[in-house]
Design an enzyme around this catalytic site. Structure first.
Site, short mmCIF file in Angstrom:
data_model
loop_
_atom_site.label_atom_id
_atom_site.label_comp_id
_atom_site.label_asym_id
_atom_site.label_seq_id
_atom_site.Cartn_x
_atom_site.Cartn_y
_atom_site.Cartn_z
N PRO A 242 34.26 -24.47 1.90
CA PRO A 242 35.15 -25.54 2.37
C PRO A 242 34.24 -26.85 2.98
CG PRO A 242 34.78 -23.63 3.90
CD PRO A 242 34.22 -23.35 2.60
N CYS A 243 33.66 -27.46 1.98
CA CYS A 243 32.91 -28.69 2.69
C CYS A 243 33.61 -29.82 3.15
CB CYS A 243 32.22 -29.39 1.27
SG CYS A 243 33.07 -29.72 -0.12
#
Length: 286
Positions: free
Chosen positions: A248-249
Site C-alpha cells: 500500500p504505497c
C-alpha cells in the site's frame, strides 16, 4: 459472462463515477449537494446515493468529506502509523503481515540484477474498484499490479514490462484470477513475489505493516528500515513499488499531510484512501 468479470465490471463502473466526483469536487470551493452532483452525472439522486453507498459503505455526503484534500492531514492526526511495530518484528518477512494476511517471497538480489532473465511472468487485465488493473505474476505470486485509468493501458503495460526487460511475458488471466480476486477481498491467499533491490524490498515490507485506513510518512518508513536519513531514497523506493494496492504505497504521505505523487495518478491514490477510510469507519461502527 462469468461472475468474476461481471462483479469486476460493476466495481470498475463505480470507480469511474467516483473519479468523476473527484474531478467535480476538486473544481469547487464549496460542498456539492447530492442533487447537483447527480444532475451533472445524468443520474437520479436516489440511484447515485445507492451506488456510492454500495461502493464506499457511506453516503455521498460523507464520502465527499473523505475525498477532501485535507483528509490526508486528518488521517495523519487520527490514524498515523509510526511503524514501530515493524521495527519490533524485525521486518523478518515471509509471514502474515498485519491485516492484509499477505504471504510473500523475495527474489534473490543476484536474480533481480539479471533483469528477470529466465523468469516467465503471466499477465492480464482485470476490472477493479479503481478501474482497469494490470496484474502480473510468476508461479509464486503476484509480482505486479498497476492501474491504467489515468495513464492508459498501453503505457501502463510498457512501464511494468520494462522493469524486468529480460523476462518472458505470457497472457494468462486464468493463472492470475484467484490472486486478483483475493487482492480485492474475494477470499483466498494473497501471494506476492517481490522482485526488487534489497533496499526496495525493505521499504515495501515496511509498507505492508501499515494497517488499512491508516497512513504513514516517508520519514517513518526511513526509520523503520534503519535508515532515518534516507528519506529521499525511501520516496524513490515507494514510487517504484510494483504491486500497487497490495503493497500500500498509497498510504505513504508527506510529513506535511500532502498526498505527494502517485505513479498511477493522484485521483487513484485519493480514491484508494477514501475507499479504505470508509471501510474503516464502517468496521468501527459495527
Amino acid at each position: 459472462m462469468n461472475t468474476h468479470i461481471s462483479q469486476g465490471q460493476e466495481a470498475s463502473y463505480h470507480y469511474k463515477l467516483v473519479r468523476r466526483a473527484i474531478e467535480r469536487l476538486d473544481a469547487s470551493d464549496e460542498p456539492v449537494s447530492l442533487e447537483v452532483l447527480a444532475a451533472e452525472m445524468s443520474l437520479s439522486p436516489a440511484y447515485l446515493q445507492r451506488l456510492f453507498s454500495r461502493w464506499a459503505g457511506v453516503s455521498p455526503k460523507r464520502y465527499q468529506q473523505f475525498l477532501a484534500l485535507d483528509h490526508a492531514r486528518s488521517l495523519l492526526r487520527s490514524h498515523h502509523s509510526t511503524l514501530d511495530t515493524a521495527v519490533e518484528t524485525g521486518l523478518s518477512g515471509g509471514g502474515r503481515l498485519h491485516d492484509l494476511f499477505v504471504r510473500w517471497e523475495a527474489m534473490s538480489p543476484g536474480n533481480y540484477a539479471k533483469g528477470g532473465a529466465g523468469l516467465t511472468i503471466k499477465t492480464g487485465w482485470f476490472d477493479s474498484p479503481f478501474g482497469r488493473v494490470l496484474a502480473m505474476g510468476t508461479d509464486i505470486g503476484l509480482c505486479g499490479m498497476a492501474f491504467g485509468e489515468e495513464t492508459g493501458e498501453a503505457a501502463t503495460y510498457d512501464d511494468m514490462a520494462a522493469r524486468w526487460p529480460n523476462a518472458k511475458f505470457e497472457r494468462d488471466e486464468t493463472h492470475l484470477q484467484p490472486w486478483v480476486d483475493a487482492a480485492f477481498g474475494g477470499g483466498g491467499e494473497r501471494s506476492l513475489h517481490l522482485i526488487g533491490a534489497p533496499f526496495q524490498i525493505k521499504v515495501w515490507e515496511a509498507l505492508l505493516n501499515v494497517p488499512t485506513g491508516h497512513v504513514t510518512t516517508y520519514s517513518d518508513i526511513a526509520r523503520a528500515v534503519g535508515s532515518p536519513k534516507a528519506v529521499r531514497a525511501v520516496g524513490t523506493a515507494v514510487g517504484k513499488n510494483p504491486v500497487s494496492w497490495l503493497i500500500p504505497c498509497h498510504r505513504a504521505l508527506r510529513k506535511s499531510g500532502e498526498l505527494g505523487g502517485y505513479h498511477w495518478g493522484t485521483p487513484v491514490k485519493r480514491a484508494m484512501l477514501a475507499y479504505e477510510s470508509a471501510e474503516l469507519e464502517a468496521t468501527l461502527a459495527k
